[in-house]
Design an enzyme around this catalytic site. Sequence first.
Site, PDB file in Angstrom:
ATOM      1  N   MET A 179      -7.067   4.229  10.168  1.00  0.00           N
ATOM      2  CA  MET A 179      -6.413   2.994   9.881  1.00  0.00           C
ATOM      3  C   MET A 179      -5.710   2.376  10.952  1.00  0.00           C
ATOM      4  O   MET A 179      -5.442   3.289  11.870  1.00  0.00           O
ATOM      5  CB  MET A 179      -5.458   3.251   8.468  1.00  0.00           C
ATOM      6  N   ARG A 210     -24.188  15.504  19.662  1.00  0.00           N
ATOM      7  CA  ARG A 210     -24.088  14.003  19.093  1.00  0.00           C
ATOM      8  C   ARG A 210     -22.605  13.291  19.560  1.00  0.00           C
ATOM      9  O   ARG A 210     -21.613  13.951  19.876  1.00  0.00           O
ATOM     10  CB  ARG A 210     -23.821  14.026  17.793  1.00  0.00           C
ATOM     11  N   GLU A 230      -9.624   0.809  12.736  1.00  0.00           N
ATOM     12  CA  GLU A 230     -10.366  -0.422  11.905  1.00  0.00           C
ATOM     13  C   GLU A 230      -9.857  -1.639  12.348  1.00  0.00           C
ATOM     14  O   GLU A 230     -11.005  -2.519  12.153  1.00  0.00           O
ATOM     15  CB  GLU A 230      -9.705  -0.359  10.475  1.00  0.00           C
ATOM     16  N   ASP A 267       0.631   2.850   9.007  1.00  0.00           N
ATOM     17  CA  ASP A 267       0.291   2.169  10.350  1.00  0.00           C
ATOM     18  C   ASP A 267       1.485   2.152  11.439  1.00  0.00           C
ATOM     19  O   ASP A 267       1.131   2.093  12.668  1.00  0.00           O
ATOM     20  CB  ASP A 267      -0.074   0.561  10.229  1.00  0.00           C
ATOM     21  N   GLY A 285       0.862  -1.260  -0.142  1.00  0.00           N
ATOM     22  CA  GLY A 285       0.004  -0.038  -0.006  1.00  0.00           C
ATOM     23  C   GLY A 285       0.737   1.060   0.033  1.00  0.00           C
ATOM     24  O   GLY A 285       1.965   1.146   0.515  1.00  0.00           O
ATOM     25  N   HIS A 345      -9.017   5.652   3.082  1.00  0.00           N
ATOM     26  CA  HIS A 345      -7.930   6.094   2.261  1.00  0.00           C
ATOM     27  C   HIS A 345      -7.319   7.421   2.342  1.00  0.00           C
ATOM     28  O   HIS A 345      -6.338   7.873   1.876  1.00  0.00           O
ATOM     29  CB  HIS A 345      -7.887   5.590   0.925  1.00  0.00           C
ATOM     30  N   GLN A 368      -6.293   9.211   4.448  1.00  0.00           N
ATOM     31  CA  GLN A 368      -5.304   9.188   5.375  1.00  0.00           C
ATOM     32  C   GLN A 368      -4.030   8.751   4.768  1.00  0.00           C
ATOM     33  O   GLN A 368      -2.870   9.027   5.164  1.00  0.00           O
ATOM     34  CB  GLN A 368      -5.225   8.348   6.509  1.00  0.00           C
ATOM     35  N   ARG A 410     -22.898   9.194  15.502  1.00  0.00           N
ATOM     36  CA  ARG A 410     -22.434   9.085  14.037  1.00  0.00           C
ATOM     37  C   ARG A 410     -21.298   8.515  13.925  1.00  0.00           C
ATOM     38  O   ARG A 410     -20.287   9.000  14.509  1.00  0.00           O
ATOM     39  CB  ARG A 410     -22.866  10.458  13.352  1.00  0.00           C
TER      40      ARG A 410
HETATM   41  O1  F6P Z   1      -1.230  -1.591   5.875  1.00  0.00           O
HETATM   42  C1  F6P Z   1      -1.417  -0.180   5.835  1.00  0.00           C
HETATM   43  C2  F6P Z   1      -2.858  -0.145   5.487  1.00  0.00           C
HETATM   44  O2  F6P Z   1      -3.328   1.361   5.260  1.00  0.00           O
HETATM   45  C3  F6P Z   1      -4.039  -0.702   6.701  1.00  0.00           C
HETATM   46  O3  F6P Z   1      -4.205   0.261   7.674  1.00  0.00           O
HETATM   47  C4  F6P Z   1      -5.034  -0.842   5.814  1.00  0.00           C
HETATM   48  O4  F6P Z   1      -5.741  -2.043   6.353  1.00  0.00           O
HETATM   49  C5  F6P Z   1      -4.844  -1.128   4.481  1.00  0.00           C
HETATM   50  O5  F6P Z   1      -3.591  -0.570   4.251  1.00  0.00           O
HETATM   51  C6  F6P Z   1      -5.717  -0.974   3.326  1.00  0.00           C
HETATM   52  O6  F6P Z   1      -5.023  -1.722   2.354  1.00  0.00           O
HETATM   53  P1  F6P Z   1      -5.503  -1.370   0.763  1.00  0.00           P
HETATM   54  O7  F6P Z   1      -4.699  -0.363   0.066  1.00  0.00           O
HETATM   55  O8  F6P Z   1      -5.485  -2.915  -0.048  1.00  0.00           O
HETATM   56  O9  F6P Z   1      -7.207  -1.289   0.864  1.00  0.00           O
END
Ligand code: F6P
Length: 340
Positions: free
Chosen positions: A168, A161, A220, A126, A10, A270, A272, A264
């Site tokens: 991530m 709220r 997540e 991460d 990624g 992504h 991030q 909510r």
């Molecule tokens: O490992 C980095 C990361 O951003 C994770 O936090 C996330 O679960 C994953 O990559 C998402 O990957 P992809 O780009 O395949 O959606």
Amino acid sequence: MAIGILTGGGDAPGLNAVIRGVVLTGVQVHGLDFIGFRDGWKGILHEDYAPLTRHDIRGISKLGGTIIGTSRTNPFEHGGIERVREVFDKIGVDSLIVIGGEGTLAATKAMADLGLPVVGVPKTVDNDLDGTDYTFGFDTAVEIATESMDRLRTTGDAHGRCMIAEVMGRHVGWIALHSGMAAGAHAILIPEVKTSIEQVCDWVTSAKDRGRAPLVAVAEGFSLETMKDVHAERGFDEFGRPRLGGIGEVLAPMIQERTGIETRATTLGHIQRGGTPTGYDRVLATRFGMAALQTVIDEKWGRMVALRGTEIIDVALDDALGKLKTVPQERYDEARLLFG
Ligand code: F6P
């Protein structure tokens, strides 16, 4: 002969700054040539590459993504080291710099063990790679998450709220911990610490009772005490990894039902990983790139550049793999003192 460069896994903000750090130092200081392989290991296997000149890396430090593309291709499933050597001989590449996360660096280590002249650069938003204090991309992700939480708070305040911000963090909660603390979240939920819904609701209610709109930061990869697995309603990706995302939406109705506070959830996803890297990430990535080149010049194969304190060092790829850098319990306990 040229030095090859590839980016795998990624993306993370700062990849282009690493590429610039390598190429600019190589051209300006050592008069070297570089080749960029497109889309990770795939570029080697498919002979998809282009020279990386000083011209190509002009002004790219501030660009998100990677100018040479990325993929999660595993070279061992497509010809392995024989194919890599064949391509290197054919196009005149004698060493390789691989910029990647755990999966990409695992393949890199296996290649190094088989004798490929290769050096690694750690990458992950991460921040879960052991062997380095920080990876580039993490600071940018924390900035984006913090700013998003600040925004969620004003709309939360306006409506009274509870707002949940899902960030991530597949196996570790570094982004949630840092952005949650920066934004003053009333609860931070991370994969390392399973928590009961009752405890989460206590924190939310306590914040509400003090007249605040509760903010919950959740990674997540977090799961409740009662959940056997992480929440992955979208199944698995092509590499067999659960597609995470959505735990915030699971928690929202549970919190609302138990506390009576309208809730909510927002999943940042992504966002991030996209866009301009912070100054910190640009500097770290540039220094990683410069150090990776020096590691190649020193022929220290199978090593990975790393941040230790403020110094850039190199470590065995082994040291960076096999063990995740999780949030230590004492760091979580420290943050937890301020929850509710
Ligand atoms: O490992 C980095 C990361 O951003 C994770 O936090 C996330 O679960 C994953 O990559 C998402 O990957 P992809 O780009 O395949 O959606």
